[in-house]
Design a protein around this motif. Structure first.
Motif, PDB file in Angstrom:
ATOM      1  N   GLY A 172       0.815  -1.214   0.000  1.00 40.63           N
ATOM      2  CA  GLY A 172       0.000   0.000   0.000  1.00 40.63           C
ATOM      3  C   GLY A 172       0.846   1.260   0.000  1.00 40.63           C
ATOM      4  N   LEU A 173       2.009   1.192  -0.637  1.00 43.64           N
ATOM      5  CA  LEU A 173       2.915   2.339  -0.717  1.00 43.64           C
ATOM      6  C   LEU A 173       2.944   2.878  -2.142  1.00 43.64           C
ATOM      7  CD1 LEU A 173       5.988   0.974   1.288  1.00 43.64           C
ATOM      8  CD2 LEU A 173       4.377   2.746   2.015  1.00 43.64           C
ATOM      9  N   PRO A 174       3.263   4.158  -2.312  1.00 42.41           N
ATOM     10  CA  PRO A 174       3.434   4.670  -3.672  1.00 42.41           C
ATOM     11  C   PRO A 174       4.545   3.903  -4.387  1.00 42.41           C
ATOM     12  CG  PRO A 174       3.385   6.468  -2.072  1.00 42.41           C
ATOM     13  CD  PRO A 174       3.472   5.185  -1.291  1.00 42.41           C
ATOM     14  N   ARG A 175       4.349   3.636  -5.663  1.00 40.96           N
ATOM     15  CA  ARG A 175       5.347   2.888  -6.428  1.00 40.96           C
ATOM     16  C   ARG A 175       6.689   3.589  -6.393  1.00 40.96           C
ATOM     17  NH1 ARG A 175       8.223   1.744 -10.704  1.00 40.96           N
ATOM     18  NH2 ARG A 175       8.214  -0.387 -11.528  1.00 40.96           N
ATOM     19  N   GLU A 176       6.702   4.922  -6.409  1.00 41.33           N
ATOM     20  CA  GLU A 176       7.981   5.643  -6.417  1.00 41.33           C
ATOM     21  C   GLU A 176       8.788   5.383  -5.148  1.00 41.33           C
ATOM     22  OE1 GLU A 176       6.815  10.062  -4.677  1.00 41.33           O
ATOM     23  OE2 GLU A 176       7.424   9.866  -6.749  1.00 41.33           O
ATOM     24  N   VAL A 177       8.134   5.149  -4.027  1.00 38.75           N
ATOM     25  CA  VAL A 177       8.840   4.857  -2.780  1.00 38.75           C
ATOM     26  C   VAL A 177       9.473   3.463  -2.854  1.00 38.75           C
ATOM     27  CG1 VAL A 177       8.563   4.467  -0.287  1.00 38.75           C
ATOM     28  CG2 VAL A 177       7.483   6.445  -1.389  1.00 38.75           C
ATOM     29  N   VAL A 178       8.718   2.486  -3.339  1.00 42.55           N
ATOM     30  CA  VAL A 178       9.256   1.125  -3.460  1.00 42.55           C
ATOM     31  C   VAL A 178      10.351   1.102  -4.529  1.00 42.55           C
ATOM     32  CG1 VAL A 178       8.700  -1.295  -3.942  1.00 42.55           C
ATOM     33  CG2 VAL A 178       7.127   0.114  -2.597  1.00 42.55           C
ATOM     34  N   ALA A 179      10.175   1.846  -5.606  1.00 41.60           N
ATOM     35  CA  ALA A 179      11.219   1.938  -6.637  1.00 41.60           C
ATOM     36  C   ALA A 179      12.485   2.574  -6.065  1.00 41.60           C
ATOM     37  CB  ALA A 179      10.714   2.736  -7.838  1.00 41.60           C
ATOM     38  N   ALA A 180      12.335   3.565  -5.195  1.00 40.45           N
ATOM     39  CA  ALA A 180      13.499   4.187  -4.550  1.00 40.45           C
ATOM     40  C   ALA A 180      14.200   3.168  -3.655  1.00 40.45           C
ATOM     41  CB  ALA A 180      13.076   5.413  -3.751  1.00 40.45           C
ATOM     42  N   ALA A 181      13.432   2.325  -2.969  1.00 41.02           N
ATOM     43  CA  ALA A 181      14.031   1.277  -2.139  1.00 41.02           C
ATOM     44  C   ALA A 181      14.808   0.293  -3.012  1.00 41.02           C
ATOM     45  CB  ALA A 181      12.952   0.549  -1.336  1.00 41.02           C
ATOM     46  N   ALA A 182      14.235  -0.076  -4.149  1.00 45.67           N
ATOM     47  CA  ALA A 182      14.916  -0.986  -5.070  1.00 45.67           C
ATOM     48  C   ALA A 182      16.199  -0.353  -5.596  1.00 45.67           C
ATOM     49  CB  ALA A 182      13.980  -1.357  -6.223  1.00 45.67           C
ATOM     50  N   HIS A 183      16.135   0.917  -5.952  1.00 52.58           N
ATOM     51  CA  HIS A 183      17.312   1.647  -6.425  1.00 52.58           C
ATOM     52  C   HIS A 183      18.388   1.659  -5.339  1.00 52.58           C
ATOM     53  CE1 HIS A 183      19.273   4.992  -8.757  1.00 52.58           C
ATOM     54  NE2 HIS A 183      19.786   5.205  -7.555  1.00 52.58           N
ATOM     55  N   PHE A 184      17.973   1.949  -4.119  1.00 58.27           N
ATOM     56  CA  PHE A 184      18.878   1.988  -2.973  1.00 58.27           C
ATOM     57  C   PHE A 184      19.569   0.633  -2.809  1.00 58.27           C
ATOM     58  CE2 PHE A 184      18.861   3.701   1.709  1.00 58.27           C
ATOM     59  CZ  PHE A 184      20.221   3.922   1.645  1.00 58.27           C
ATOM     60  N   GLN A 185      18.811  -0.451  -2.967  1.00 54.51           N
ATOM     61  CA  GLN A 185      19.338  -1.798  -2.783  1.00 54.51           C
ATOM     62  C   GLN A 185      20.278  -2.199  -3.906  1.00 54.51           C
ATOM     63  OE1 GLN A 185      16.780  -4.645  -1.037  1.00 54.51           O
ATOM     64  NE2 GLN A 185      17.470  -6.309  -2.328  1.00 54.51           N
ATOM     65  N   VAL A 186      19.928  -1.883  -5.129  1.00 54.78           N
ATOM     66  CA  VAL A 186      20.699  -2.355  -6.268  1.00 54.78           C
ATOM     67  C   VAL A 186      21.883  -1.439  -6.594  1.00 54.78           C
ATOM     68  CG1 VAL A 186      20.577  -2.889  -8.742  1.00 54.78           C
ATOM     69  CG2 VAL A 186      18.718  -3.569  -7.229  1.00 54.78           C
ATOM     70  N   ILE A 187      21.658  -0.127  -6.510  1.00 54.64           N
ATOM     71  CA  ILE A 187      22.669   0.832  -6.959  1.00 54.64           C
ATOM     72  C   ILE A 187      23.252   1.647  -5.816  1.00 54.64           C
ATOM     73  CG2 ILE A 187      23.062   2.847  -8.430  1.00 54.64           C
ATOM     74  CD1 ILE A 187      20.748   1.727 -10.198  1.00 54.64           C
ATOM     75  N   GLY A 188      22.403   2.044  -4.882  1.00 55.74           N
ATOM     76  CA  GLY A 188      22.840   2.924  -3.800  1.00 55.74           C
ATOM     77  C   GLY A 188      22.545   4.365  -4.145  1.00 55.74           C
TER      78      GLY A 188
END
Length: 125
Positions: free
Chosen positions: A70-86
């Motif tokens: 139930g989170l905005p996609r941009e927040v989860v995408a930012a988490a994914a970016h943080f995890q994969v790229i930093g």
């Protein structure tokens, strides 16, 4: 400056899924559905994520996790970016990256913009 990196997407899922949490892996795999494609992660993939094992981050997974949490996609995408790229420290100062830091319980860098985002988030929650 070397990007800061952590398992932010994994941490978001771990906060809500697993034994004693909001959802079991089965329940989460049923509610985490990419609204654009109908794709949903399997129970075993959710299990790998909460166990901190390796998994591929895909656009469909990001969308499905966002829908499930139930989170905005941009927040989860930012988490994914943080995890994969930093992120560099300056990138963590606002917007979705600062929101991710707040959601996973890390204090954002001490900058006026990040404080404002954190305060706004706290007042909304």
């Amino acid at each position: 400056m070397v990007p800061e990196q952590r398992d932010a997407l994994t941490e978001l899922v771990q906060q809500h899924v697993g034994a004693g949490k909001r959802w079991s892996t089965r329940e989460f795999s049923e509610v985490a559905v990419d609204p654009d494609t109908g794709w949903a992660p399997s129970k075993s993939l959710i299990g790998k994520i909460i166990a901190g094992q390796g998994y591929s981050v895909t656009p469909q997974l990001v969308s499905a996790v966002a829908a499930g949490l139930g989170l905005p996609r941009e927040v989860v995408a930012a988490a994914a970016h943080f995890q994969v790229i930093g992120y560099t420290e300056s990138e963590l100062a606002g917007g979705a990256p600062a929101t991710v830091l707040h959601r996973i319980g890390q204090r954002p860098p001490d900058a006026p913009k990040s404080r404002a985002v954190a305060e706004r988030w706290a007042s909304e929650g």
